[in-house]
Design a protein around this motif. Structure first.
Motif, PDB file in Angstrom:
ATOM      1  N   LYS A  68       0.832  -1.222   0.000  1.00 15.66           N
ATOM      2  CA  LYS A  68       0.000   0.000   0.000  1.00 15.66           C
ATOM      3  C   LYS A  68       0.859   1.261   0.000  1.00 15.66           C
ATOM      4  O   LYS A  68       0.542   2.250   0.654  1.00 15.66           O
ATOM      5  CB  LYS A  68      -0.976  -0.022   1.155  1.00 15.66           C
ATOM      6  N   LEU A  69       1.970   1.203  -0.755  1.00 16.45           N
ATOM      7  CA  LEU A  69       2.851   2.364  -0.879  1.00 16.45           C
ATOM      8  C   LEU A  69       2.592   3.141  -2.163  1.00 16.45           C
ATOM      9  O   LEU A  69       3.115   4.237  -2.337  1.00 16.45           O
ATOM     10  CB  LEU A  69       4.315   1.915  -0.826  1.00 16.45           C
ATOM     11  N   ILE A  70       1.784   2.557  -3.053  1.00 15.01           N
ATOM     12  CA  ILE A  70       1.384   3.253  -4.278  1.00 15.01           C
ATOM     13  C   ILE A  70      -0.101   3.012  -4.512  1.00 15.01           C
ATOM     14  O   ILE A  70      -0.678   2.062  -3.967  1.00 15.01           O
ATOM     15  CB  ILE A  70       2.184   2.793  -5.521  1.00 15.01           C
ATOM     16  N   GLU A  71      -0.703   3.903  -5.312  1.00 16.82           N
ATOM     17  CA  GLU A  71      -2.094   3.720  -5.702  1.00 16.82           C
ATOM     18  C   GLU A  71      -2.280   4.225  -7.121  1.00 16.82           C
ATOM     19  O   GLU A  71      -1.545   5.112  -7.573  1.00 16.82           O
ATOM     20  CB  GLU A  71      -3.046   4.423  -4.742  1.00 16.82           C
ATOM     21  N   GLN A  72      -3.266   3.642  -7.788  1.00 20.59           N
ATOM     22  CA  GLN A  72      -3.525   4.026  -9.166  1.00 20.59           C
ATOM     23  C   GLN A  72      -4.195   5.389  -9.207  1.00 20.59           C
ATOM     24  O   GLN A  72      -5.042   5.704  -8.376  1.00 20.59           O
ATOM     25  CB  GLN A  72      -4.416   2.998  -9.854  1.00 20.59           C
ATOM     26  N   VAL A  73      -3.789   6.185 -10.185  1.00 19.12           N
ATOM     27  CA  VAL A  73      -4.388   7.490 -10.393  1.00 19.12           C
ATOM     28  C   VAL A  73      -5.590   7.292 -11.298  1.00 19.12           C
ATOM     29  O   VAL A  73      -5.521   6.550 -12.282  1.00 19.12           O
ATOM     30  CB  VAL A  73      -3.372   8.456 -11.049  1.00 19.12           C
ATOM     31  N   ALA A  74      -6.688   7.948 -10.959  1.00 24.21           N
ATOM     32  CA  ALA A  74      -7.877   7.858 -11.812  1.00 24.21           C
ATOM     33  C   ALA A  74      -7.536   8.384 -13.193  1.00 24.21           C
ATOM     34  O   ALA A  74      -6.793   9.362 -13.338  1.00 24.21           O
ATOM     35  CB  ALA A  74      -9.011   8.670 -11.204  1.00 24.21           C
ATOM     36  N   GLU A  75      -8.069   7.726 -14.197  1.00 18.23           N
ATOM     37  CA  GLU A  75      -7.770   8.119 -15.573  1.00 18.23           C
ATOM     38  C   GLU A  75      -8.369   9.491 -15.878  1.00 18.23           C
ATOM     39  O   GLU A  75      -9.519   9.754 -15.562  1.00 18.23           O
ATOM     40  CB  GLU A  75      -8.340   7.098 -16.553  1.00 18.23           C
ATOM     41  N   ALA A  76      -7.565  10.325 -16.486  1.00 14.88           N
ATOM     42  CA  ALA A  76      -8.041  11.622 -16.932  1.00 14.88           C
ATOM     43  C   ALA A  76      -8.660  11.460 -18.314  1.00 14.88           C
ATOM     44  O   ALA A  76      -8.108  10.777 -19.169  1.00 14.88           O
ATOM     45  CB  ALA A  76      -6.902  12.623 -16.982  1.00 14.88           C
ATOM     46  N   ILE A  77      -9.795  12.073 -18.524  1.00 20.35           N
ATOM     47  CA  ILE A  77     -10.464  11.978 -19.812  1.00 20.35           C
ATOM     48  C   ILE A  77     -10.178  13.251 -20.590  1.00 20.35           C
ATOM     49  O   ILE A  77     -10.450  14.359 -20.118  1.00 20.35           O
ATOM     50  CB  ILE A  77     -11.981  11.805 -19.625  1.00 20.35           C
ATOM     51  N   ALA A  78      -9.601  13.070 -21.764  1.00 18.32           N
ATOM     52  CA  ALA A  78      -9.315  14.221 -22.620  1.00 18.32           C
ATOM     53  C   ALA A  78     -10.619  14.694 -23.251  1.00 18.32           C
ATOM     54  O   ALA A  78     -11.306  13.941 -23.938  1.00 18.32           O
ATOM     55  CB  ALA A  78      -8.314  13.842 -23.692  1.00 18.32           C
ATOM     56  N   ILE A  79     -10.950  15.939 -23.007  1.00 20.16           N
ATOM     57  CA  ILE A  79     -12.202  16.477 -23.533  1.00 20.16           C
ATOM     58  C   ILE A  79     -12.022  16.866 -24.991  1.00 20.16           C
ATOM     59  O   ILE A  79     -12.863  16.566 -25.826  1.00 20.16           O
ATOM     60  CB  ILE A  79     -12.675  17.659 -22.670  1.00 20.16           C
ATOM     61  N   VAL A  80     -10.958  17.549 -25.291  1.00 18.83           N
ATOM     62  CA  VAL A  80     -10.631  17.888 -26.681  1.00 18.83           C
ATOM     63  C   VAL A  80      -9.164  17.584 -26.908  1.00 18.83           C
ATOM     64  O   VAL A  80      -8.351  17.688 -26.001  1.00 18.83           O
ATOM     65  CB  VAL A  80     -10.924  19.372 -27.029  1.00 18.83           C
ATOM     66  N   ASP A  81      -8.843  17.217 -28.133  1.00 20.19           N
ATOM     67  CA  ASP A  81      -7.450  16.918 -28.423  1.00 20.19           C
ATOM     68  C   ASP A  81      -6.761  18.108 -29.077  1.00 20.19           C
ATOM     69  O   ASP A  81      -7.392  19.113 -29.410  1.00 20.19           O
ATOM     70  CB  ASP A  81      -7.311  15.654 -29.267  1.00 20.19           C
ATOM     71  N   ALA A  82      -5.469  18.004 -29.278  1.00 16.52           N
ATOM     72  CA  ALA A  82      -4.668  19.106 -29.820  1.00 16.52           C
ATOM     73  C   ALA A  82      -5.072  19.449 -31.248  1.00 16.52           C
ATOM     74  O   ALA A  82      -5.080  20.631 -31.629  1.00 16.52           O
ATOM     75  CB  ALA A  82      -3.188  18.752 -29.758  1.00 16.52           C
ATOM     76  N   ASP A  83      -5.428  18.447 -32.051  1.00 13.03           N
ATOM     77  CA  ASP A  83      -5.848  18.715 -33.431  1.00 13.03           C
ATOM     78  C   ASP A  83      -7.102  19.580 -33.467  1.00 13.03           C
ATOM     79  O   ASP A  83      -7.222  20.492 -34.289  1.00 13.03           O
ATOM     80  CB  ASP A  83      -6.103  17.413 -34.191  1.00 13.03           C
ATOM     81  N   PHE A  84      -8.039  19.299 -32.583  1.00 14.38           N
ATOM     82  CA  PHE A  84      -9.254  20.097 -32.515  1.00 14.38           C
ATOM     83  C   PHE A  84      -8.923  21.548 -32.158  1.00 14.38           C
ATOM     84  O   PHE A  84      -9.461  22.481 -32.754  1.00 14.38           O
ATOM     85  CB  PHE A  84     -10.242  19.517 -31.504  1.00 14.38           C
ATOM     86  N   MET A  85      -8.042  21.734 -31.181  1.00 14.27           N
ATOM     87  CA  MET A  85      -7.675  23.096 -30.771  1.00 14.27           C
ATOM     88  C   MET A  85      -6.967  23.842 -31.896  1.00 14.27           C
ATOM     89  O   MET A  85      -7.223  25.030 -32.115  1.00 14.27           O
ATOM     90  CB  MET A  85      -6.799  23.059 -29.516  1.00 14.27           C
ATOM     91  N   ASP A  86      -6.114  23.161 -32.653  1.00 18.52           N
ATOM     92  CA  ASP A  86      -5.441  23.800 -33.792  1.00 18.52           C
ATOM     93  C   ASP A  86      -6.456  24.221 -34.849  1.00 18.52           C
ATOM     94  O   ASP A  86      -6.376  25.323 -35.394  1.00 18.52           O
ATOM     95  CB  ASP A  86      -4.399  22.861 -34.406  1.00 18.52           C
ATOM     96  N   THR A  87      -7.405  23.355 -35.142  1.00 19.94           N
ATOM     97  CA  THR A  87      -8.449  23.673 -36.113  1.00 19.94           C
ATOM     98  C   THR A  87      -9.289  24.841 -35.630  1.00 19.94           C
ATOM     99  O   THR A  87      -9.609  25.759 -36.402  1.00 19.94           O
ATOM    100  CB  THR A  87      -9.349  22.437 -36.367  1.00 19.94           C
ATOM    101  N   LEU A  88      -9.619  24.842 -34.370  1.00 17.90           N
ATOM    102  CA  LEU A  88     -10.415  25.921 -33.789  1.00 17.90           C
ATOM    103  C   LEU A  88      -9.685  27.266 -33.893  1.00 17.90           C
ATOM    104  O   LEU A  88     -10.278  28.282 -34.282  1.00 17.90           O
ATOM    105  CB  LEU A  88     -10.735  25.594 -32.333  1.00 17.90           C
TER     106      LEU A  88
END
Length: 102
Positions: A68-88
């Motif tokens: 019990k010296l480590i624990e899993q980090v909850a997965e982060a969900i990417a809302i938008v990706d870099a390609d979308f931001m570049d297009t925007l």
């Protein structure tokens, strides 16, 4: 959590702060993995950086989990990706009359 089988390369762990952590003995691989865990990088990235085989990482992570010296980090969900931001940005630049930067 059982990590004895399956693909663990994308899992992210963080260290758990415990007052009694100094009472545990670490082998070299456990210590190397423990020191690399930051809650941000996947086991695959850490394995490559630390020069450890995934089988070694699996074994060390399993031992650290049992202690019990480590624990899993909850997965982060990417809302938008870099390609979308570049297009925007490009479309916004066109809409307001600026030339898009490449």
């Amino acid at each position: 959590m059982d990590i004895s089988s399956g693909d663990i390369s994308a899992i992210v762990f963080k260290r758990v702060v415990r007052e009694d952590a100094a009472e545990y003995s670490f082998d070299a691989q456990m210590l190397k993995l423990f020191m690399e865990l930051d809650g941000k990088r996947s086991l695959a990235v850490i394995s490559k950086k630390a020069g450890l085989k995934m089988s070694t990482v699996r074994e060390a992570a399993s031992k650290l989990l049992k202690l019990k010296l480590i624990e899993q980090v909850a997965e982060a969900i990417a809302i938008v990706d870099a390609d979308f931001m570049d297009t925007l940005k490009r479309e916004l630049s066109l809409a307001i009359g600026l030339w898009p930067q490449s």
